[in-house]
Design a protein around this motif. Structure first.
Motif, PDB file in Angstrom:
ATOM      1  N   LYS A 153      46.219  39.158  43.493  1.00 22.25           N
ATOM      2  CA  LYS A 153      46.483  37.732  43.707  1.00 22.25           C
ATOM      3  C   LYS A 153      45.841  37.267  45.015  1.00 22.25           C
ATOM      4  O   LYS A 153      45.211  36.205  45.066  1.00 22.25           O
ATOM      5  CB  LYS A 153      47.999  37.506  43.760  1.00 22.25           C
ATOM      6  N   GLY A 187      42.315  36.693  44.328  1.00 17.30           N
ATOM      7  CA  GLY A 187      41.971  35.818  43.204  1.00 17.30           C
ATOM      8  C   GLY A 187      41.602  36.573  41.935  1.00 17.30           C
ATOM      9  O   GLY A 187      40.821  36.106  41.121  1.00 17.30           O
ATOM     10  N   LYS A 188      42.175  37.786  41.777  1.00 14.06           N
ATOM     11  CA  LYS A 188      41.911  38.615  40.597  1.00 14.06           C
ATOM     12  C   LYS A 188      43.229  38.890  39.883  1.00 14.06           C
ATOM     13  O   LYS A 188      44.292  38.768  40.486  1.00 14.06           O
ATOM     14  CB  LYS A 188      41.312  39.971  41.026  1.00 14.06           C
ATOM     15  N   LYS A 201      36.345  37.658  38.972  1.00 18.27           N
ATOM     16  CA  LYS A 201      37.632  37.181  38.440  1.00 18.27           C
ATOM     17  C   LYS A 201      38.321  38.244  37.579  1.00 18.27           C
ATOM     18  O   LYS A 201      39.338  37.972  36.954  1.00 18.27           O
ATOM     19  CB  LYS A 201      37.404  35.925  37.581  1.00 18.27           C
TER      20      LYS A 201
END
Length: 453
Positions: free
Chosen positions: A432, A435-436, A167
């Motif tokens: 994006k 998911g970062k 993340k």
């Protein structure tokens, strides 16, 4: 007055910010050798410490001021010299940081599998020069030489559960390498004792609370320290008490059949003598340590070898004994013993109109807030010299007008702050999708391609 700042890390930006805020007419140009700004905020701060990177918002405000300009992709000392900058500006501030590391000076430190902390941190943080590091993580035990926050950062990254790192803005390739890592145990080794560690309590607490990992501290290392720290300053006292508490805690029983958890530990009073090669010479098999005793007390205690040695087994060695500044240009005085530019309150000795701030001014120590105060101090010296007429602003200086044509004649194309914002947008978009917060671009050629350079 036209002021030029060399380096766009915290020292450069804080210096620029203070001058712009306290002098309504000053124009500040910031030069940076990479296309992208922010120095150690981008390349030094650990990926799992996003809150520390919030200063980037403040720096962005500074860069967007109509009295500030950013010129990336310009190497001062090569593309343009310091004397040329001094001709073009009323004041020149060198804030280029520490771009090298201190060496151990022991046999075996150049073996494959021995890395400087600076290179390793640069690798997982996407510093272009370290993008091809490919560290060998195929061993179970890593040894980190050093007891500072950077050493703890590296240990935490090596042992962190992957779902935590996924993340963050850690680079894609280092995440892939860490996913295949066999490293389970990390020892952090220092020449001195528990009362001399340089890390802070926040970093230690994170390490202690890292999921799936246990801390291994030897209670014998802490005998009698409760009394020794009674009168110590509060941060040192709290830090030592936390180490003692961790050392005395009973390890949680591991259920039968469960995989042994990852572990880290602190070893004290050991000074590296030699990195020992494996039979094929392709990696370390351990480090021979001289056992030391302390002479003196507190921060000034010296580690003196006792004559005894021991070998610590490991397959990966990371040397985290400090960064080092390098001289930038023959025209700038440099103290190579201390690795700083000789100065008084940021005024470079013997060169009126030349200043320095940050690590190249005071040595590579402290956190961002230390650098902020240090940079404000240098900026204040510039403002005083403007006010008192030490800097003659009656002669007009052309600033980038002159430097721009010098750069053109040498085939150098600077990158503007709005160019950086395009690179930034591309990184955020790629992040994006994964998911970062961002996926850092690590190749300068690719950065320049994005902005059509």
């Amino acid at each position: 007055p036209r002021v030029c700042v060399v380096g766009s890390g915290p020292a450069g930006f804080y210096t620029a910010q203070h001058i712009l805020k306290h002098h309504g007419g000053a124009l500040v140009d910031i030069y940076e050798k990479l296309p992208i700004p922010f120095g150690l905020v981008r390349f030094g701060v650990a990926p799992d410490h996003p809150e520390v990177k919030n200063v980037i918002n403040t720096f962005t405000q500074t860069a967007r001021s109509e009295r500030c300009a950013y010129y990336g992709n310009v190497t001062v000392g090569r593309d343009v010299t310091v004397p040329e900058l001094r001709q073009a500006y009323h004041a020149v501030v060198l804030s280029y940081g520490a771009e090298d590391n201190r060496v151990l000076g022991i046999p075996g430190e150049n073996l494959p599998g021995v890395y400087s902390a600076r290179a390793f941190v640069g690798w997982y943080n996407g510093l272009p020069e370290n993008r091809d590091l490919k560290p060998d993580l195929s061993c179970e035990t890593a040894l980190i030489l050093g007891h500072g926050n950077v050493a703890l950062d590296i240990a935490r990254i090596l042992l962190s559960p992957l779902e935590l790192l996924r993340k963050t803005d850690i680079t894609d390739s280092s995440l892939a390498a860490l996913a295949c890592s066999k490293v389970k145990h990390v020892w952090l080794v220092g020449r001195r004792g528990p009362l001399q560690v340089a890390f802070t309590i926040k970093e230690l607490r994170e390490m202690i609370n890292l999921p799936g990992t246990r801390g291994v501290l030897d209670p014998a290392d802490f005998t009698g320290l409760e009394n020794a720290v009674k009168d110590a300053p509060r941060p040192r006292k709290r830090l030592t008490e936390l180490m003692i508490k961790t050392a005395l805690e009973k390890p949680v029983e591991v259920q039968a059949g469960a995989a042994a958890p990852r572990a880290w530990g602190l070893k004290f009073q050991r000074s590296p003598q030699e990195v020992l090669p494996s039979a094929d010479g392709r990696r370390p098999r351990g480090v021979r340590m001289a056992l030391t005793r302390l002479e003196g007390s507190g921060d000034s205690a010296k580690a003196v070898p006792t004559g005894d040695v021991e070998e610590l087994e490991c397959g990966l060695v990371l040397s985290s004994i400090g960064y080092r500044s390098l001289p930038l240009d023959p025209a700038v005085p440099f103290d190579s013993q201390r690795g700083v530019i000789p100065n008084s309150s940021g005024r470079v000795e013997g060169v009126p109109g030349l200043y320095c701030s940050g690590w190249v001014k005071r040595g590579p120590t402290g956190v961002i807030i230390t650098t902020m105060n240090d940079s404000f101090d240098t900026a204040q010296s510039v403002l005083e010299d403007l006010q008192e007429g030490v800097l003659d602003i009656s002669s007009s200086r052309e600033g980038f007008g002159v430097v721009g044509s010098i750069l053109r004649s040498r085939g150098v194309r600077p990158v503007s702050f709005s160019d950086w914002e395009k690179i930034d947008a591309a990184e955020v978009a790629r992040g994006k999708a994964a998911g970062k917060p961002r996926e850092k671009i690590v190749d300068p050629a690719e950065m320049l391609q994005i902005i059509g350079h």
